[in-house]
Design a protein around this motif. Structure first.
Motif, PDB file in Angstrom:
ATOM      1  N   ILE A 124       0.847  -1.197   0.000  1.00 43.72           N
ATOM      2  CA  ILE A 124       0.000   0.000   0.000  1.00 43.72           C
ATOM      3  C   ILE A 124       0.884   1.249   0.000  1.00 43.72           C
ATOM      4  CG2 ILE A 124      -1.665   1.360   1.336  1.00 43.72           C
ATOM      5  CD1 ILE A 124      -2.885  -1.325   2.276  1.00 43.72           C
ATOM      6  N   GLU A 125       1.911   1.247   0.854  1.00 39.57           N
ATOM      7  CA  GLU A 125       2.843   2.391   0.906  1.00 39.57           C
ATOM      8  C   GLU A 125       3.461   2.654  -0.458  1.00 39.57           C
ATOM      9  OE1 GLU A 125       4.414   1.924   5.527  1.00 39.57           O
ATOM     10  OE2 GLU A 125       5.587   1.070   3.897  1.00 39.57           O
ATOM     11  N   LYS A 126       3.929   1.592  -1.108  1.00 36.78           N
ATOM     12  CA  LYS A 126       4.591   1.743  -2.405  1.00 36.78           C
ATOM     13  C   LYS A 126       3.616   2.223  -3.478  1.00 36.78           C
ATOM     14  CE  LYS A 126       7.424  -0.647  -5.843  1.00 36.78           C
ATOM     15  NZ  LYS A 126       7.369   0.524  -6.652  1.00 36.78           N
ATOM     16  N   ILE A 127       2.446   1.616  -3.538  1.00 38.20           N
ATOM     17  CA  ILE A 127       1.464   1.987  -4.569  1.00 38.20           C
ATOM     18  C   ILE A 127       1.006   3.431  -4.384  1.00 38.20           C
ATOM     19  CG2 ILE A 127      -0.872   1.528  -5.431  1.00 38.20           C
ATOM     20  CD1 ILE A 127      -0.274  -1.496  -4.805  1.00 38.20           C
ATOM     21  N   VAL A 128       0.697   3.819  -3.151  1.00 38.03           N
ATOM     22  CA  VAL A 128       0.252   5.195  -2.887  1.00 38.03           C
ATOM     23  C   VAL A 128       1.365   6.174  -3.249  1.00 38.03           C
ATOM     24  CG1 VAL A 128      -0.389   6.829  -1.059  1.00 38.03           C
ATOM     25  CG2 VAL A 128      -1.499   4.588  -1.177  1.00 38.03           C
ATOM     26  N   SER A 129       2.580   5.871  -2.826  1.00 39.03           N
ATOM     27  CA  SER A 129       3.716   6.737  -3.118  1.00 39.03           C
ATOM     28  C   SER A 129       3.936   6.864  -4.630  1.00 39.03           C
ATOM     29  CB  SER A 129       4.965   6.179  -2.444  1.00 39.03           C
ATOM     30  OG  SER A 129       6.051   7.027  -2.634  1.00 39.03           O
ATOM     31  N   ASP A 130       3.881   5.739  -5.349  1.00 37.94           N
ATOM     32  CA  ASP A 130       4.067   5.751  -6.802  1.00 37.94           C
ATOM     33  C   ASP A 130       2.942   6.531  -7.509  1.00 37.94           C
ATOM     34  OD1 ASP A 130       6.329   4.224  -6.453  1.00 37.94           O
ATOM     35  OD2 ASP A 130       5.441   2.346  -7.199  1.00 37.94           O
ATOM     36  N   GLU A 131       1.706   6.345  -7.052  1.00 36.53           N
ATOM     37  CA  GLU A 131       0.574   7.061  -7.646  1.00 36.53           C
ATOM     38  C   GLU A 131       0.712   8.568  -7.444  1.00 36.53           C
ATOM     39  OE1 GLU A 131      -2.299   6.171  -9.398  1.00 36.53           O
ATOM     40  OE2 GLU A 131      -1.403   4.194  -9.637  1.00 36.53           O
ATOM     41  N   LEU A 132       1.102   8.971  -6.237  1.00 35.93           N
ATOM     42  CA  LEU A 132       1.268  10.405  -5.960  1.00 35.93           C
ATOM     43  C   LEU A 132       2.418  10.988  -6.774  1.00 35.93           C
ATOM     44  CD1 LEU A 132       0.625  10.557  -2.106  1.00 35.93           C
ATOM     45  CD2 LEU A 132      -0.923  11.164  -3.962  1.00 35.93           C
TER      46      LEU A 132
END
Length: 155
Positions: A140-148
């Motif tokens: 979740i951390e990685k996906i949210v960070s990548d999306e932002l």
């Protein structure tokens, strides 16, 4: 530029579960900590309905038709999203967060947009239309960070 700053509230939800997380570091290396988790049991519609659909005799001719049956499972999904919007309002009004990232499916985001108070919408820094409630926290951390980061690049 959208960043996952320290103290940003990240809410990851679907129509039955919500994870409330706070970023404890910065956008370079996010560290989301789950501070609240809510789940609602929403059995399939067939388990929530007990009766046959209602029938109506046509006033003209010999036809008989059935009324459309209410989909209680779908109603509960919408109710969960509306309740979540209300919880976010109470949290925003109490000063529990200044920045909010919402992560949910397009359907849930749509219901929440309709139900959210302006006090909450003014704090939203990003909406991510993905369903991540069953992902491990590090993903979740990685996906949210990548999306932002992708949103920042597109701007």
């Amino acid at each position: 530029m959208t960043k996952l700053t320290n103290g940003t509230l990240v809410v990851v939800t679907d129509s039955e579960k919500a994870l409330f997380m706070i970023n404890r570091t910065d956008d370079e290396n996010p560290n989301l900590e789950i501070v609240r988790k809510e789940e609602e049991d929403n059995p399939p519609d067939r388990e929530q309905t007990a009766n046959r659909r209602g029938r109506v005799q046509e006033s003209h001719g010999s036809g008989v038709s059935a009324y459309d049956e209410t989909d209680f499972h779908e109603l509960q999904k919408e109710r969960f999203a509306a309740d979540l919007a209300d919880k976010l309002y109470k949290m925003a009004h109490a000063g529990k967060f200044e920045r909010l990232v919402l992560v949910a499916s397009p359907m849930v985001l749509g219901v929440m947009r309709d139900e959210m108070h302006q006090e909450v919408t003014s704090k939203i820094v990003a909406e991510i239309d993905k369903t991540l409630t069953n992902h491990p926290l590090n993903e979740i951390e990685k996906i949210v960070s990548d999306e932002l980061a992708g949103m920042s690049d597109a701007a």
